[in-house]
Design a protein around this motif. Sequence first.
Motif, PDB file in Angstrom:
ATOM      1  N   ALA A  14       2.592  23.899  23.992  1.00 32.29           N
ATOM      2  CA  ALA A  14       2.330  24.164  22.576  1.00 32.29           C
ATOM      3  C   ALA A  14       3.616  24.461  21.819  1.00 32.29           C
ATOM      4  O   ALA A  14       3.812  23.986  20.692  1.00 32.29           O
ATOM      5  N   THR A  15       4.512  25.229  22.429  1.00 30.89           N
ATOM      6  CA  THR A  15       5.767  25.576  21.757  1.00 30.89           C
ATOM      7  C   THR A  15       6.636  24.353  21.533  1.00 30.89           C
ATOM      8  O   THR A  15       7.144  24.119  20.428  1.00 30.89           O
ATOM      9  N   MET A  16       6.818  23.552  22.567  1.00 29.70           N
ATOM     10  CA  MET A  16       7.657  22.360  22.438  1.00 29.70           C
ATOM     11  C   MET A  16       7.048  21.341  21.482  1.00 29.70           C
ATOM     12  O   MET A  16       7.753  20.717  20.686  1.00 29.70           O
ATOM     13  N   THR A  17       5.732  21.186  21.544  1.00 28.78           N
ATOM     14  CA  THR A  17       5.065  20.239  20.646  1.00 28.78           C
ATOM     15  C   THR A  17       5.168  20.701  19.207  1.00 28.78           C
ATOM     16  O   THR A  17       5.371  19.885  18.293  1.00 28.78           O
ATOM     17  N   LEU A  18       5.044  21.997  18.982  1.00 28.25           N
ATOM     18  CA  LEU A  18       5.154  22.531  17.621  1.00 28.25           C
ATOM     19  C   LEU A  18       6.539  22.262  17.039  1.00 28.25           C
ATOM     20  O   LEU A  18       6.677  21.817  15.899  1.00 28.25           O
ATOM     21  N   ILE A  19       7.577  22.538  17.821  1.00 29.79           N
ATOM     22  CA  ILE A  19       8.945  22.357  17.337  1.00 29.79           C
ATOM     23  C   ILE A  19       9.224  20.894  17.013  1.00 29.79           C
ATOM     24  O   ILE A  19       9.790  20.570  15.967  1.00 29.79           O
ATOM     25  N   THR A  20       8.821  19.998  17.910  1.00 29.51           N
ATOM     26  CA  THR A  20       9.090  18.573  17.677  1.00 29.51           C
ATOM     27  C   THR A  20       8.245  18.011  16.546  1.00 29.51           C
ATOM     28  O   THR A  20       8.696  17.118  15.822  1.00 29.51           O
ATOM     29  N   SER A  21       7.018  18.505  16.372  1.00 25.87           N
ATOM     30  CA  SER A  21       6.160  17.959  15.321  1.00 25.87           C
ATOM     31  C   SER A  21       6.671  18.306  13.928  1.00 25.87           C
ATOM     32  O   SER A  21       6.448  17.557  12.977  1.00 25.87           O
ATOM     33  N   PHE A  22       7.376  19.423  13.779  1.00 22.27           N
ATOM     34  CA  PHE A  22       7.971  19.746  12.488  1.00 22.27           C
ATOM     35  C   PHE A  22       9.089  18.774  12.123  1.00 22.27           C
ATOM     36  O   PHE A  22       9.466  18.678  10.961  1.00 22.27           O
ATOM     37  N   GLN A  23       9.618  18.070  13.114  1.00 25.48           N
ATOM     38  CA  GLN A  23      10.729  17.156  12.880  1.00 25.48           C
ATOM     39  C   GLN A  23      10.274  15.705  12.786  1.00 25.48           C
ATOM     40  O   GLN A  23      11.083  14.786  12.960  1.00 25.48           O
ATOM     41  N   VAL A  24       8.992  15.472  12.514  1.00 24.79           N
ATOM     42  CA  VAL A  24       8.480  14.106  12.457  1.00 24.79           C
ATOM     43  C   VAL A  24       9.187  13.323  11.346  1.00 24.79           C
ATOM     44  O   VAL A  24       9.321  13.787  10.219  1.00 24.79           O
ATOM     45  N   PHE A  25       9.662  12.136  11.703  1.00 25.21           N
ATOM     46  CA  PHE A  25      10.373  11.312  10.729  1.00 25.21           C
ATOM     47  C   PHE A  25      10.111   9.819  10.913  1.00 25.21           C
ATOM     48  O   PHE A  25       9.798   9.116   9.956  1.00 25.21           O
ATOM     49  N   THR A  26      10.220   9.334  12.143  1.00 29.23           N
ATOM     50  CA  THR A  26      10.156   7.891  12.381  1.00 29.23           C
ATOM     51  C   THR A  26       8.831   7.302  11.942  1.00 29.23           C
ATOM     52  O   THR A  26       8.793   6.223  11.329  1.00 29.23           O
ATOM     53  N   GLN A  27       7.730   7.996  12.228  1.00 30.82           N
ATOM     54  CA  GLN A  27       6.411   7.450  11.913  1.00 30.82           C
ATOM     55  C   GLN A  27       6.221   7.256  10.409  1.00 30.82           C
ATOM     56  O   GLN A  27       5.874   6.145   9.973  1.00 30.82           O
ATOM     57  N   PRO A  28       6.424   8.283   9.574  1.00 29.91           N
ATOM     58  CA  PRO A  28       6.277   8.031   8.126  1.00 29.91           C
ATOM     59  C   PRO A  28       7.341   7.086   7.574  1.00 29.91           C
ATOM     60  O   PRO A  28       7.076   6.348   6.625  1.00 29.91           O
ATOM     61  N   PHE A  29       8.525   7.089   8.156  1.00 32.69           N
ATOM     62  CA  PHE A  29       9.587   6.212   7.666  1.00 32.69           C
ATOM     63  C   PHE A  29       9.218   4.747   7.861  1.00 32.69           C
ATOM     64  O   PHE A  29       9.418   3.919   6.956  1.00 32.69           O
ATOM     65  N   ILE A  30       8.667   4.393   9.011  1.00 37.00           N
ATOM     66  CA  ILE A  30       8.349   2.992   9.290  1.00 37.00           C
ATOM     67  C   ILE A  30       6.972   2.615   8.766  1.00 37.00           C
ATOM     68  O   ILE A  30       6.781   1.522   8.215  1.00 37.00           O
ATOM     69  N   LEU A  31       5.992   3.511   8.893  1.00 39.49           N
ATOM     70  CA  LEU A  31       4.629   3.149   8.524  1.00 39.49           C
ATOM     71  C   LEU A  31       4.400   3.153   7.021  1.00 39.49           C
ATOM     72  O   LEU A  31       3.775   2.234   6.480  1.00 39.49           O
ATOM     73  N   THR A  32       4.888   4.170   6.325  1.00 42.75           N
ATOM     74  CA  THR A  32       4.495   4.344   4.921  1.00 42.75           C
ATOM     75  C   THR A  32       5.649   4.570   3.958  1.00 42.75           C
ATOM     76  O   THR A  32       5.433   4.611   2.753  1.00 42.75           O
ATOM     77  N   LYS A  33       6.876   4.754   4.470  1.00 41.85           N
ATOM     78  CA  LYS A  33       8.015   5.103   3.605  1.00 41.85           C
ATOM     79  C   LYS A  33       7.741   6.358   2.771  1.00 41.85           C
ATOM     80  O   LYS A  33       8.191   6.489   1.633  1.00 41.85           O
ATOM     81  N   GLY A  34       6.966   7.288   3.355  1.00 41.74           N
ATOM     82  CA  GLY A  34       6.648   8.525   2.665  1.00 41.74           C
ATOM     83  C   GLY A  34       5.512   8.424   1.683  1.00 41.74           C
ATOM     84  O   GLY A  34       5.143   9.423   1.076  1.00 41.74           O
TER      85      GLY A  34
END
Length: 314
Positions: free
Chosen positions: A239-259
């Motif tokens: 849970a701790t590692m997943t929480l930290i990495t999920s706050f840094q999500v970037f690639t998915q919105p950048f490629i899928l929707t451009k924000g």
Amino acid sequence: MTHALTKRHDDNASRRSHAVRGSATRSRDRLWGPGFAGPQAVGLLVFVVLPIVMTVVMSLFNWPMIGSRSWNGLENYRTLFGDPVFRAAVRNTCEFVVSYLALNLVVSLGIAAWLSGPRVRHRQFFRVVFFIPTVTPIVANTVVWRLLYQRDGLIDGAFQGLFGTHAPDFLNDPKWAMAAIVMMSVWQGFGYNMLVFSAALDSVPDSVVEAAMLDGAGPVRTFFSVKLPLITPSVFYGATMTLITSFQVFTQPFILTKGGPGSSTTTLVYFIYSQGFMFQRLGIAAAAAWLLFLIILAITILQFWGEKKWVHYE
């Protein structure tokens, strides 16, 4: 008598000689440590410490990518708090974190529990299969999911075949865009926690499980009352590692929707990227990065504070 004195003098001289050579050897040995650690220390200083210090400095300046720089003080931070796009990025990031963290833990723990069952055959094969998306490049996975989500893609074709209608426009509908990113991210990332939880479940003593079953506990009761409390350290780590990495999500919105659409999938890291490299406002980007760091730090501290209330160490 003279012979004894001479021998004693020679012994003292020999001991002094050995002491001098030993001291010289120790001095040379002490140089090996800094010699080996030096390149690593220089790399840490140049590529980690110095950039961190520079981001602090940049966050206090009006710092365009090209042009003159001027002192801003805390104005960049005040600008961020008044920026509706930044507030939307915070909301979107929190929405992603809550959804992704919950789904990731549920899916990974559920599959790990299934794989730990006595009737499952070829469990090593299934573990490898479920772990493959985690080790494949996230950019490639995201591009594939973009093809799946688009109109007349595989998902849309399945909807037309089953229900006679188009699937939701996942990437262009603000109501569905974040859900699409969450679904893709769960598929990409659940394998790591699944592997951790699966290893933890395999380490649960058989005697404890057999004792619970002798007391009349069924498989579901055994899992939630016996196995799950015993693997809470692994759950806490995941849970701790997943929480930290999920706050840094970037690639998915950048490629899928451009924000987009609009700012419905603009996350904090995407906001930092756009401010720094698209609008060339490096001071604003640095200030947003430090606010993101403080958010992650605060939530991580809360996690460790609440750890003692539900994590059980043997």
